[in-house]
Scaffold this motif. Structure first.
Motif, mmCIF file in Angstrom:
data_model
loop_
_atom_site.group_PDB
_atom_site.id
_atom_site.type_symbol
_atom_site.label_atom_id
_atom_site.label_comp_id
_atom_site.label_asym_id
_atom_site.label_seq_id
_atom_site.Cartn_x
_atom_site.Cartn_y
_atom_site.Cartn_z
ATOM 1 N N ALA A 332 1.295 -0.315 1.915
ATOM 2 C CA ALA A 332 2.629 -0.889 1.744
ATOM 3 C C ALA A 332 3.540 -0.573 2.919
ATOM 4 O O ALA A 332 4.706 -0.947 2.900
ATOM 5 C CB ALA A 332 3.245 -0.357 0.449
ATOM 6 N N ALA A 333 3.025 0.119 3.929
ATOM 7 C CA ALA A 333 3.899 0.520 5.032
ATOM 8 C C ALA A 333 3.435 -0.084 6.341
ATOM 9 O O ALA A 333 2.259 -0.361 6.536
ATOM 10 C CB ALA A 333 3.907 2.045 5.153
ATOM 11 N N GLY A 334 4.374 -0.290 7.229
ATOM 12 C CA GLY A 334 4.055 -0.792 8.560
ATOM 13 C C GLY A 334 5.334 -1.174 9.255
ATOM 14 O O GLY A 334 6.385 -1.240 8.619
ATOM 15 N N PRO A 335 5.243 -1.439 10.560
ATOM 16 C CA PRO A 335 6.452 -1.874 11.262
ATOM 17 C C PRO A 335 6.982 -3.131 10.608
ATOM 18 O O PRO A 335 6.205 -3.933 10.090
ATOM 19 C CB PRO A 335 5.953 -2.166 12.676
ATOM 20 C CG PRO A 335 4.711 -1.366 12.809
ATOM 21 C CD PRO A 335 4.090 -1.360 11.443
ATOM 22 N N SER A 336 8.260 -3.290 10.649
ATOM 23 C CA SER A 336 8.934 -4.292 9.820
ATOM 24 C C SER A 336 8.244 -5.641 9.819
ATOM 25 O O SER A 336 7.939 -6.218 10.842
ATOM 26 C CB SER A 336 10.374 -4.470 10.284
ATOM 27 O OG SER A 336 11.070 -5.154 9.286
#
Lengths: 428, 243
Positions: A332-336
Motif C-alpha cells: 500500500a506504500a510507494g511514491p505518490s
C-alpha cells in the motif's frame, strides 16, 4: 539503445522465446557462423521500398547484391547507384535465369507478388517478398502450397515480428502481465493522398499502383496487414468472423481503393480487433493496442499501462483481510501515485533504454523497426539453406484477414472465415 | 467526487475513497466504530479535505495558493496561514532543505497530505476511534492502532521499477511517508538550496508519530540521504533505498 543484435541473441537464448517467435532462430546464431559468407541476392522492384532495402543491404556483411531488376528505367538507374556492379534486368524472368543469384527480394506492387514469388521458387531461388502475400485468396493459397513443396526459404517483410519492443511486449502479454486479453484496437491514420508524382499521364496506374485494384488491395494490405498479424500472434489464434465498412471519404480522385476503412474481427472467444484506417486525418497516428483485464499493452510505443496500480489493489487486499479475519502485509506504500485518469496512467517501458517509435507517417519505412533483421535473417537463410519457421504461415494468415476485410466491406455483410482457406497452422 | 463510503457491520468496517484529492487518491478505513459516527466522521473530514485541496491546488489559477503565488494582495485563510507557519518552522529545522517556497512560489505538495493526516488523526482520536488506516496515494499513510487481525498494520513497499517488495514496515499509531522517483515521473523533488533536481533511483521512507514530520523527513532524506537526520529527529525511523 541496446544493441539489437545482442538483444535478439539474448532473447534467442531464453527458454521459451523460440516458441513465441520461432522465426528468430537464425538471428540468434552467432555472427561468426556466417563469417566471410555472402548471400548473392537480387532486387526485383527498385522503387522507394526496394531502394530502402538496398540501403540496409549496403551495411550487411552477409549480403552481396548481384543483380537489380525493374521495368521502369528511372528506378532501375537510381538503384544502380547503390550497387554499380550489379547486373541490370528489365524482365524478372531473365533475372531468375541468372545462376549467380541465390535469392531475390521482391518489392513490387502487390498484384505482382504471387506470380513473381512462384516463378522465383520454381527457378530455385530463395525469396524475400514485401507484405502482403498476394492480391487474392486463391493466390495466397497457391503461394502457401508452393512454400510447403520447396526446399527454398520464403520470407515476408513483416517487420513487427522482428521488432524488439513487439517481441518483448507479446512475451509479457503471454506471461499474463495485462491479464486476459479482452480486445485489440489497431489503427493507422495519415493525412496524405497516398500518391506519388507521375512524370507522364500514361504512368499513373503503374506509379500510383496502390490506388488501383488491379495491383492493390488498398489500406488493408498496405497498412493493416502488419497490425492484424500482431493481433493473431498475440492471441495465438485466428478470428472467425469479419465485418466492416469502407468508403472513399475524401480523396475522390478516381482511385479505386477505400481511403477510410473500419473493420471488426471477432475471435471465437468474443475478443475483437477494432481496426480503423483513414488517410484524411492523422491526429491518432498509428497504434497497436492490446487491451487486457489488468492492463493495456501499447506495442507501438513499447509501453504498458496497468488498470490498477498496486495502491488500489493493495487497499482492496487490506479490506478483504479485515472482512475475512486474515492478517498479512499489503503493498500500500510507494511514491505518490496519481489517479486513474487516462492522461494519468503511468507508462511502464517493456524494454530498458530508448525505443524507436514509428509514427506511421512515412510511405516507405521507419527506423529500427525490424526490417533490417528480417532481411538479415533472409540472407542467413540463403547461406545456410535453412527455412524460417512460421513466417509464411503468419503472412498467409494476416493477408487472408486483410482480403476478407475488403470482402466484408465490399459485400457489406458478415464474413465467416472460409473453410477452404484454413490451414493446419491456424487455431480458431 | 466524494463517495459516501460503505459499512460492513460484522467487522464494524467503514471504507471510503476520494479518487482525486490533494493530487492523488485518498482511501479511508476505520474499524470498530458504529455506522453513524463512522459516517459522520468521514463526512466531516472529506468535506474539509476537499475544500483544503481546492484552496491549495496550484494547478488551478483561481485557487488561494495560485492567487498568492501570482502576487495578489490577499489575506491568507487560517489553514494556509497555518501551513505557511509550519513550513517556515520545518525549513529552519531542516537547514533549508525542506522549503514550501522553493523557487519563489508556494507549493505545499506532500506537506499538505501530512498536514491533512494530522487533522484526520485529531478528528479520529477525538471521536474515540483507535483503529484506522488512511492512505493518500501510497505516499502518506496514517495507521492508528493495529490491523484488526494482527499486531500492527503491515505495509509492503514495492520497488516502483521492478514491482519486487523492498521492505515491510509495521505501523502502529504511526504515520509513514514515502518519497522518491518512479518510472515516468522522475526529478519532481528539488534541492531548494542548489536548485538541483533529484533524479537518482531512490526511495525514502520516514515513519513518525506525527504525519507532518514524517512527510518533511522523507523529502529531506530524499534530498540529502547522507545526513544523520535521526539524531535531530529521534522520534522518527527513516530509511533510504537505492533501487
Amino acid at each position: 539503445m541496446t544493441d539489437r543484435r545482442t538483444f535478439i541473441k539474448e532473447m534467442g537464448a531464453m527458454a521459451g522465446l523460440l516458441t513465441l517467435a520461432p522465426w528468430l532462430k537464425s538471428c540468434s546464431s552467432p555472427e561468426a557462423a556466417y563469417a566471410g559468407e555472402k548471400a548473392r541476392v537480387a532486387l526485383i522492384g527498385c522503387g522507394s521500398r526496394g531502394q530502402y532495402h538496398l540501403v540496409l543491404l549496403q551495411g550487411m556483411a552477409e549480403a552481396e547484391v548481384v543483380a537489380l531488376c525493374d521495368d521502369y528505367q528511372p528506378n532501375l538507374q537510381a538503384a544502380s547507384a547503390f550497387f554499380p556492379k550489379a547486373r541490370l534486368y528489365s524482365d524478372y524472368r531473365k533475372l531468375l535465369e541468372d545462376p549467380q543469384v541465390d535469392g531475390v527480394i521482391i518489392a513490387t506492387p502487390l498484384g505482382l507478388h504471387a506470380r513473381m514469388t512462384l516463378d522465383a521458387l520454381d527457378a530455385g531461388k530463395h525469396v524475400f517478398c514485401e507484405k502482403a502475400m498476394a492480391l487474392t485468396l486463391e493466390q495466397c493459397r497457391e503461394v502457401y502450397e508452393a512454400s510447403r513443396n520447396t526446399s527454398k526459404s520464403l520470407y515476408y517483410c513483416m517487420q513487427r515480428m522482428f521488432d524488439e519492443k513487439y517481441i518483448r511486449g507479446v512475451q509479457l502479454i503471454r506471461e499474463g502481465l495485462i491479464g486476459d486479453v479482452v480486445g485489440m484496437r489497431c489503427h493507422w491514420f495519415r493525412n496524405a493522398d497516398w500518391r506519388r508524382e507521375v512524370p507522364s499521364p500514361e504512368l499513373e496506374r503503374r506509379i500510383n499502383w496502390r490506388l488501383y485494384k488491379e495491383y492493390s488491395a488498398g489500406l488493408m494490405t498496405e497498412l493493416a496487414c502488419h497490425q492484424l498479424e500482431v493481433c493473431n500472434w498475440t492471441l495465438d489464434r485466428m478470428p472467425t468472423e469479419i465485418i466492416g465498412l469502407g468508403d472513399i471519404v475524401y480523396w475522390k480522385d478516381a482511385r479505386e481503393v477505400y481511403d477510410s476503412v473500419n473493420v471488426t474481427y471477432r475471435y471465437s472467444n468474443g475478443c475483437k480487433i477494432t481496426y480503423e484506417s483513414l488517410i484524411s486525418n492523422k491526429f491518432n497516428g498509428m497504434e497497436d493496442q492490446i487491451l487486457g483485464k489488468k492492463g493495456t499493452m501499447d506495442l507501438t510505443r513499447g509501453v504498458y499501462y496497468l488498470e490498477e496500480d498496486h495502491l488500489v489493489s493493495g487497499m482492496r487486499q487490506l479490506l478483504d483481510q479485515i472482512r475475512d479475519g486474515v492478517f498479512a502485509a499489503v503493498p500500500a506504500a510507494g511514491p505518490s501515485w496519481r489517479p486513474e485518469l487516462r492522461a494519468a496512467y503511468v507508462p511502464h517501458p517493456v524494454i530498458e533504454g530508448s525505443v524507436s517509435v514509428n509514427a506511421g507517417q512515412s510511405m516507405v519505412a521507419a527506423d529500427n523497426d525490424g526490417s533490417d533483421l528480417v532481411l538479415k535473417a533472409f540472407c542467413r537463410s540463403c547461406i545456410s539453406g535453412e527455412k524460417p519457421q512460421n513466417i509464411v504461415e503468419e503472412a498467409y494468415c494476416a493477408t487472408l484477414l486483410c482480403l476478407l476485410g475488403n470482402q466484408a466491406m465490399e459485400e457489406q455483410r458478415l464474413i465467416r472465415f472460409p473453410e477452404e482457406y484454413k490451414i493446419p497452422y491456424m487455431k480458431f | 467526487m466524494t463517495d459516501e463510503g460503505s459499512y460492513s457491520p460484522a467487522q464494524q468496517l467503514f471504507h471510503a475513497v476520494i479518487p482525486k484529492v490533494m493530487g492523488t487518491r485518498l482511501e479511508w478505513i476505520t474499524c470498530g466504530m458504529k455506522e453513524k459516527p463512522a459516517r459522520m466522521l468521514w463526512e466531516r473530514f472529506s468535506s474539509w479535505v476537499s475544500d483544503a485541496s481546492a484552496r491549495l491546488n496550484r494547478f488551478d489559477p483561481s485557487s488561494e495558493v495560485s492567487r498568492l503565488n501570482s502576487g495578489e494582495c490577499l489575506e491568507p485563510s487560517a489553514d494556509v496561514a497555518a501551513l505557511m507557519d509550519l513550513g517556515h518552522r520545518y525549513k529552519a529545522l531542516t537547514d533549508g532543505l525542506f522549503d514550501v517556497q522553493s523557487g519563489g512560489s508556494l507549493d505545499f505538495g506532500g506537506m499538505a497530505k501530512g498536514w491533512a493526516l494530522e487533522k484526520a488523526k485529531d478528528l479520529l482520536e477525538r471521536a474515540g476511534c483507535s483503529c484506522a488506516f488512511l492512505n493518500f496515494g501510497g505516499s502518506s499513510i496514517l495507521a492508528l492502532g493495529t490491523h484488526p487481525n494482527g499486531p500492527a498494520w503491515q505495509v509492503a513497499l514495492p520497488d516502483p521499477f521492478s514491482g519486487i517488495t523492498l521492505d515491510l514496515w509495521n505501523l502502529k499509531d504511526a504515520a509513514m511517508s514515502v518519497s522518491g522517483n518512479v518510472p515516468g515521473y522522475t526529478g519532481h523533488i528539488e534541492n531548494p538550496l542548489t536548485g538541483e533536481r533529484i533524479t537518482a533511483r531512490r526511495l525514502t521512507v520516514a515513519v513518525d508519530s506525527s504525519p507532518l514530520r514524517a512527510e518533511v523527513l522523507s523529502t529531506a532524506l530524499m534530498i540529502s540521504p547522507e545526513r544523520h537526520w535521526e539524531q535531530r529527529f529521534p522520534s522518527a525511523s527513516m530509511k533510504c533505498y537505492n533501487v
